[in-house]
Design an enzyme around this catalytic site. Structure first.
Site, PDB file in Angstrom:
ATOM      1  N   LYS A   1      10.032  -5.988   9.486  1.00 22.50           N
ATOM      2  CA  LYS A   1      10.032  -6.462   8.109  1.00 22.50           C
ATOM      3  C   LYS A   1      11.324  -7.190   7.757  1.00 22.50           C
ATOM      4  CE  LYS A   1       6.698  -3.556   5.715  1.00 22.50           C
ATOM      5  NZ  LYS A   1       6.429  -2.153   5.482  1.00 22.50           N
TER       6      LYS A   1
HETATM    7  N1  GLU Z   1       2.170   2.980   5.895  1.00 20.89           N
HETATM    8  C1  GLU Z   1       2.025   2.787   7.307  1.00 20.89           C
HETATM    9  C2  GLU Z   1       2.742   1.530   7.732  1.00 20.89           C
HETATM   10  O1  GLU Z   1       3.032   0.684   6.897  1.00 20.89           O
HETATM   11  C3  GLU Z   1       0.579   2.669   7.745  1.00 20.89           C
HETATM   12  C4  GLU Z   1      -0.125   3.957   7.667  1.00 20.89           C
HETATM   13  C5  GLU Z   1      -1.508   3.982   8.281  1.00 20.89           C
HETATM   14  O2  GLU Z   1      -2.202   2.965   8.306  1.00 20.89           O
HETATM   15  O3  GLU Z   1      -1.909   5.049   8.707  1.00 20.89           O
HETATM   16  O4  GLU Z   1       3.021   1.383   8.897  1.00 20.89           O
END
Ligand code: GLU
Length: 286
Positions: A259
């Site tokens: 990111k």
């Molecule tokens: N919040 C997680 C991420 O941004 C993804 C969680 C999921 O898809 O289980 O990597």
């Protein structure tokens, strides 16, 4: 027939990149092909890293890609009580550990004088401490004194309770069909901390069940975590969704996108004149 429920669950701790575009588009298109519902969930439990302007950018970037989702959006930070309730149900399988990150690094270095210390599938050392054997009185004393702590799952006891587990995988990787869960690969995972009553593993499992998610579609980097998720579902008496772990978009050096790299952020690409159709091509969708 029950309606299929899909979800895309980004964390607002940076701008979405090409990897998120691939994940969101695959999710959205699988939901449409199944005549199912598509949900968006904001995974914002890490208050130190999540920011409102990143959340606003998630909505903008997804809308720009042509993705639509149901309202209201579930934001994890608004549901801490749900995670507290789940922790209560894991009582007897959790224990507090009091080591700082520095303590843990030192313990691992000490152990590694003799032999390599085991790592989890993400490459982090397994918990090297012995907090599991602290007496109840000692635990209470240190918590009452306000010491920081992490609540860990006693993995051996947890697995003894559930027995062997598996999940249904439909992703394009090598392992498909019924995949054996291997939660022990993660050791005594942290499920909560003194200041936050949850971590990624706990909240993702609680939320997928709360939201009635039937199909979890996400990147291959979370494949091994599914073993922990399956274990928590079994311990909490929650249904197991089907899983589809898709390919990742890698940078020129073969690494997962980050990111913090501007060049692959959807926002920068848009500002530079890239269209949503270009993004589809860039992530390998026809
Ligand atoms: N919040 C997680 C991420 O941004 C993804 C969680 C999921 O898809 O289980 O990597």
């Amino acid at each position: 027939m029950n309606t299929a429920v899909f979800r895309f669950a980004p964390s607002p701790n940076g701008y979405l990149h090409l990897g998120h575009a691939l994940s969101a588009l695959i999710n959205f298109e699988m939901a449409r092909a199944a005549g199912g519902r598509f949900l968006l969930r904001i995974e914002d439990i890490d208050a130190a890293r999540c920011r409102p302007h990143y959340e606003a950018a998630i909505y903008e970037d997804l809308a720009w890609l042509g993705i639509t989702w149901e309202e209201p959006v579930r934001r994890q930070s608004a549901h801490l009580d749900d995670y507290r309730a789940a922790l209560t149900r894991l009582d007897g399988l959790l224990y507090p550990s009091f080591e700082s990150r520095g303590d843990i690094a030192r313990l691992v270095a000490e152990r590694e004088i003799r032999a390599p210390w085991p790592r989890d599938p993400d490459g982090a050392p397994l918990y090297p401490g012995d907090a599991r054997s602290l007496s109840p009185a000692e635990r209470r004393r240190r918590m009452a004194a306000g010491e920081p702590y992490a609540l860990r799952l006693d993995m051996t006891a947890a697995i003894a309770r559930t027995g062997p587990l598996a999940w249904i995988e439909t992703g394009p990787g090598n392992e498909t069909g019924s995949v054996a869960a291997n939660p022990q690969a993660w050791g005594d995972v942290v499920l909560a901390r003194k200041e936050t009553p949850t971590t990624y593993h706990l909240s993702v499992v609680v939320d997928d069940a709360r939201q009635g998610v039937t199909h979890v579609v996400r990147g291959q980097d979370l494949f091994a975590s599914t073993g922990v998720h399956r274990l928590l579902q079994a311990l909490l008496g929650l249904p197991a969704p089907n899983y589809h772990h898709h390919r990742l978009i890698l940078d020129a050096g073969g690494r997962k996108l980050s990111k913090s790299t501007r060049a692959t952020a959807l926002r920068s690409l848009r500002e530079a004149g890239t269209s949503a159709a270009d993004i589809r091509r860039m992530v390998g969708l026809a």
